[in-house]
Design an enzyme around this catalytic site. Structure first.
Site, mmCIF file in Angstrom:
data_model
loop_
_atom_site.group_PDB
_atom_site.id
_atom_site.type_symbol
_atom_site.label_atom_id
_atom_site.label_comp_id
_atom_site.label_asym_id
_atom_site.label_seq_id
_atom_site.Cartn_x
_atom_site.Cartn_y
_atom_site.Cartn_z
ATOM 1 N N THR A 18 4.366 -1.562 -4.765
ATOM 2 C CA THR A 18 4.709 -0.154 -4.226
ATOM 3 C C THR A 18 3.650 0.108 -3.325
ATOM 4 O OG1 THR A 18 5.253 0.317 -6.728
ATOM 5 C CG2 THR A 18 5.187 2.283 -4.930
ATOM 6 N N ARG A 22 -2.228 -5.851 -4.750
ATOM 7 C CA ARG A 22 -3.320 -5.344 -5.638
ATOM 8 C C ARG A 22 -3.321 -6.450 -6.854
ATOM 9 N NH1 ARG A 22 -2.073 0.985 -7.107
ATOM 10 N NH2 ARG A 22 -2.000 1.523 -4.978
ATOM 11 N N SER A 113 -6.393 2.155 -4.568
ATOM 12 C CA SER A 113 -5.926 3.599 -4.937
ATOM 13 C C SER A 113 -6.686 4.094 -6.307
ATOM 14 C CB SER A 113 -4.309 3.771 -5.024
ATOM 15 O OG SER A 113 -4.308 5.260 -5.128
ATOM 16 N N HIS A 114 -5.970 4.545 -7.203
ATOM 17 C CA HIS A 114 -6.443 4.912 -8.265
ATOM 18 C C HIS A 114 -6.830 4.124 -9.533
ATOM 19 C CE1 HIS A 114 -2.169 4.619 -8.401
ATOM 20 N NE2 HIS A 114 -2.430 4.378 -9.636
ATOM 21 N N LYS A 126 -3.775 -3.161 1.870
ATOM 22 C CA LYS A 126 -2.437 -2.785 2.725
ATOM 23 C C LYS A 126 -2.648 -2.650 3.936
ATOM 24 C CE LYS A 126 -3.492 1.982 0.650
ATOM 25 N NZ LYS A 126 -3.157 3.059 0.232
ATOM 26 N N ASP A 277 -8.031 10.993 -5.480
ATOM 27 C CA ASP A 277 -8.228 9.610 -6.397
ATOM 28 C C ASP A 277 -9.051 8.749 -5.240
ATOM 29 O OD1 ASP A 277 -6.560 9.114 -3.793
ATOM 30 O OD2 ASP A 277 -5.436 7.521 -5.060
ATOM 31 N N ASP A 279 -8.779 6.156 -2.853
ATOM 32 C CA ASP A 279 -8.328 6.362 -1.711
ATOM 33 C C ASP A 279 -8.040 7.473 -0.910
ATOM 34 O OD1 ASP A 279 -6.247 6.291 -2.737
ATOM 35 O OD2 ASP A 279 -5.320 5.062 -1.126
ATOM 36 N N ASP A 281 -5.684 9.677 -1.144
ATOM 37 C CA ASP A 281 -4.316 10.100 -0.899
ATOM 38 C C ASP A 281 -3.731 11.123 -1.827
ATOM 39 O OD1 ASP A 281 -3.916 8.121 -2.412
ATOM 40 O OD2 ASP A 281 -2.658 6.808 -1.290
ATOM 41 N N ARG A 282 -4.146 11.088 -2.998
ATOM 42 C CA ARG A 282 -3.707 11.899 -4.192
ATOM 43 C C ARG A 282 -4.385 13.237 -4.322
ATOM 44 N NH1 ARG A 282 -1.685 8.108 -9.044
ATOM 45 N NH2 ARG A 282 -0.271 6.893 -7.867
ATOM 46 N N GLU A 363 5.733 13.460 -3.985
ATOM 47 C CA GLU A 363 5.979 12.799 -5.312
ATOM 48 C C GLU A 363 5.213 13.446 -6.216
ATOM 49 O OE1 GLU A 363 6.388 8.387 -4.765
ATOM 50 O OE2 GLU A 363 4.662 8.724 -3.388
ATOM 51 N N GLU A 364 5.851 13.133 -7.419
ATOM 52 C CA GLU A 364 5.320 13.633 -8.673
ATOM 53 C C GLU A 364 3.921 13.168 -9.123
ATOM 54 O OE1 GLU A 364 5.061 11.333 -11.319
ATOM 55 O OE2 GLU A 364 5.772 9.814 -9.767
ATOM 56 N N SER A 365 3.642 12.024 -8.510
ATOM 57 C CA SER A 365 2.645 11.221 -8.887
ATOM 58 C C SER A 365 1.389 11.896 -7.898
ATOM 59 C CB SER A 365 2.716 9.856 -8.588
ATOM 60 O OG SER A 365 3.201 9.468 -7.242
ATOM 61 N N LYS A 376 0.403 10.080 2.306
ATOM 62 C CA LYS A 376 -0.012 11.332 1.561
ATOM 63 C C LYS A 376 -1.326 11.623 1.639
ATOM 64 C CE LYS A 376 -0.182 8.803 -2.679
ATOM 65 N NZ LYS A 376 1.031 7.769 -3.051
ATOM 66 N N ARG A 496 7.639 3.874 -16.921
ATOM 67 C CA ARG A 496 7.509 5.266 -16.863
ATOM 68 C C ARG A 496 8.658 5.940 -17.088
ATOM 69 N NH1 ARG A 496 3.007 5.130 -14.231
ATOM 70 N NH2 ARG A 496 2.481 3.843 -12.077
HETATM 71 C C1 G1P Z 1 2.667 4.928 -8.101
HETATM 72 C C2 G1P Z 1 3.428 6.282 -8.148
HETATM 73 C C3 G1P Z 1 4.095 6.248 -6.770
HETATM 74 C C4 G1P Z 1 3.013 6.215 -5.717
HETATM 75 C C5 G1P Z 1 2.574 4.821 -5.716
HETATM 76 C C6 G1P Z 1 1.344 4.691 -4.698
HETATM 77 O O1 G1P Z 1 3.629 3.836 -8.335
HETATM 78 O O2 G1P Z 1 4.387 6.243 -9.221
HETATM 79 O O3 G1P Z 1 4.773 7.591 -6.848
HETATM 80 O O4 G1P Z 1 3.663 6.160 -4.333
HETATM 81 O O5 G1P Z 1 1.872 4.767 -7.023
HETATM 82 O O6 G1P Z 1 0.298 5.838 -4.952
HETATM 83 P P1 G1P Z 1 4.344 3.073 -9.403
HETATM 84 O O7 G1P Z 1 2.928 2.471 -10.025
HETATM 85 O O8 G1P Z 1 5.052 4.026 -10.217
HETATM 86 O O9 G1P Z 1 5.313 1.844 -8.844
HETATM 87 ZN ZN ZN Z 2 -4.129 6.483 -3.876
#
Ligand code: G1P
Ligand code: ZN
Length: 543
Positions: A18, A22, A113-114, A126, A277, A279, A281-282, A363-365, A376, A496
């Site tokens: 996504t 990683r 990221s997280h 990335k 988070d 990096d 972006d969240r 996004e909801e995330s 983001k 999910r």
């Molecule tokens: C998750 C989040 C998605 C976000 C991505 C990167 O991806 O659900 O919204 O864009 O991290 O931060 P997922 O693990 O669901 O593929």
């Molecule tokens: Zn991130």
């Protein structure tokens, strides 16, 4: 200085997910592993010779070593200049902004990221393109294809650069500038928001806590919130970036930012809480005794954008990822603007932003962003909220509740089942897929199914099609159940389940979301046959 041509061993596991590639740190440290992927990126790009690359990462374990390797490879492959953040640090949004400001060819971000960091944690890489946004799928596919056949990579035989010292350096024919990671990003924020109004808020006694989670945003938050906006010292907690994020999990949600949540619910009066988070972006937004879901946050931001300097002209349109609640759709309708529904992942917003079709998306995330860049942006969202609070002179809870009063409330939750076996998770998805056609018209939990499908997206700008983006079961009253597999994990599979229902009656707006969605959850678990297929009684993380 000489350029070395080193024989590589092609790898078959360098498929970006996504958000970039990683893997465990140990995998990245395997001989030639990072080099192979970086060369695959360069080989898949054209005409970058002499151009500028932005480089930085979230400070996690292996960030600095990887930055040194990439600098030497960029020089050997003919880049003209690299702007690299001091100590190899740059948040993801800062990279996006720097690419755009400096008209760079692109950028490389070192982050998972997280995901947890440290020697046994995760690492990631990335590539972002000239628009500042994540590489599109066609490009990441090209990286993957190339990584499987690559025979050799190019690297300069040079000493490491002193990345801790700002200044200009030379690496063979390439210029390297070690830049302050924060300054230009902070300037951009100052341009978008009413810093005087926010400063007034803080000088009037408003108190906040920002949790940097020992990841990259600490230095950004200290500069912007404490230095430029005058928030009291100590506003930023866990502000020092650490290689292993202090052993924590740098994901801003109710589970991983527990200390922040208890501060907002504690005896000391703190009015506003926020976290970002790994990096940067969240974002997570909290009021006193109040949690704003990311989906509601996006809707409130859309409804209030015209109050802020950078968005006074109004929004051209908005977008949300498919699993994100439909709260923002209602705002778009009221504003008379388009609301686009994209698959999960920020890369799908890029074309819409570039074409001027949208100016706000999320996004909801825990991700929200706008046309100020192509990622983001965590701190941007925090400043957006602070600016709304300063202008509307209401608390976070009052702002959200008045929003629900006007637009209704979309109850929302996400249940994650982590570290399932790959086969088990795929089996659940197949089982669901096999029921789709029979579900139409059925009544479940007193709701009628009006649509059951596997989401497919046709990009309105370039007509590219992305299939298999998540199973949707949509009911006549607007409720939805969505299932998808994560594309960012590094261990097993994460399933999910996203649940949503709409409530127009103000007297029903104060329920616990888990209670409000309990009947939908039962349906979701039965349809997926979760207990017998996974052996799990409940989700690992609920947000
Ligand atoms: C998750 C989040 C998605 C976000 C991505 C990167 O991806 O659900 O919204 O864009 O991290 O931060 P997922 O693990 O669901 O593929
Ligand atoms: Zn991130």
């Amino acid at each position: 200085m000489t350029t070395l041509l080193v024989a590589s061993v092609p790898f078959d596991d360098q498929k970006p997910g996504t958000s970039g590639l990683r893997k465990k740190v140990l995998r990245f440290q395997a001989p030639h592993y990072l080099h192979n992927f970086v060369q695959a990126i360069f080989d898949s790009l054209a005409a970058y010779q002499g151009k500028t690359l932005i480089l930085g990462g979230d400070g996690r374990f292996y960030n600095r070593e990887a930055a040194q390797i990439i600098l030497k490879m960029a020089a050997a492959n003919g880049f003209g200049r690299v702007l690299v953040g001091q100590n190899g640090l740059l948040s993801t949004p800062a990279v996006s902004a720097l690419i755009r400001k400096h008209h760079a060819f692109g950028g490389i971000i070192l982050s998972a990221s997280h995901n947890p960091g440290g020697a046994d944690g995760d690492f990631g890489i990335k590539f972002n393109a000239a628009n500042g946004g994540p590489a599109m799928e066609s490009l990441t596919e090209a990286f993957f294809s190339r990584s499987k056949v690559l025979q050799q990579y190019r690297i300069d035989d040079a000493d490491d650069l002193p990345l801790e010292t700002l200044g200009c350096y030379q690496l063979a024919d390439m210029d390297v500038e070690v830049i302050d990671p924060v300054a230009e990003y902070a300037d951009l924020m100052q341009h978008l928001f009413d810093f005087d109004a926010i400063r007034g808020l803080f000088s009037g006694g408003f108190r906040m806590r920002f949790d940097g989670m020992h990841a990259v945003t600490g230095p950004y938050a200290v500069e912007i919130l404490e230095r430029r906006l005058g928030a009291e010292k100590g506003t930023v907690i866990h502000g020092e970036p650490l290689l292993d994020f202090g052993g924590g999990h740098p994901d801003p949600n109710l589970v991983h930012a527990k200390e922040l949540v208890s501060l907002l619910n504690g005896a000391e009066r703190i009015d506003f809480g926020a976290a970002s988070d790994g990096d940067g972006d969240r974002n997570m937004i909290l009021g006193r005794h109040f949690y704003v879901t990311p989906s509601d946050s996006l809707a409130v931001m859309a409804a209030s954008a015209h109050l802020l300097p950078g968005y006074r002209r109004g929004l051209s349109g908005v977008a949300r990822s498919m699993p994100t609640s439909m709260a923002v759709d209602r705002v778009a309708k009221e504003l008379g603007i388009e609301c686009y529904e994209t698959p999960t992942g920020w890369k799908f917003f890029g074309n819409l932003l570039d074409a001027g079709k949208i100016s706000l998306c999320g996004e909801e995330s825990f991700g929200t962003g706008s046309d100020h860049m192509r990622e983001k942006d965590g701190l941007w969202a925090v400043l957006f909220w602070l600016n709304i609070v300063a202008v509307r002179k209401m608390s976070v809870a009052e702002i959200v509740k008045s929003h629900w009063q006007k637009f209704g409330r979309n109850y929302y939750t996400r249940h994650d089942y982590e570290e399932l076996g790959l086969d088990v998770a795929a089996g659940v998805m197949d089982h669901l897929r096999s029921q789709l056609s029979a579900l139409m018209g059925q009544t479940l939990a007193s709701r009628t199914v009006v649509l059951a499908d596997d989401f497919s997206y046709t990009d309105p700008i370039d007509a590219s099609v992305s299939e298999g983006q998540g199973i949707r079961i949509i009911f006549a009253d607007g409720a939805r159940i969505i299932y998808r597999l994560s594309g960012t994990g590094t261990v097993g599979a994460t399933l999910r389940i996203y649940l949503e229902s709409f409530e127009g009656d103000v007297d029903q707006h104060d329920l616990d979301p888990q209670a409000a969605l309990a009947d939908l959850l039962q349906v979701a678990l039965q349809l997926a046959d979760m207990l017998s297929r996974t052996g799990r009684e409940s989700a690992s993380v609920i947000t």
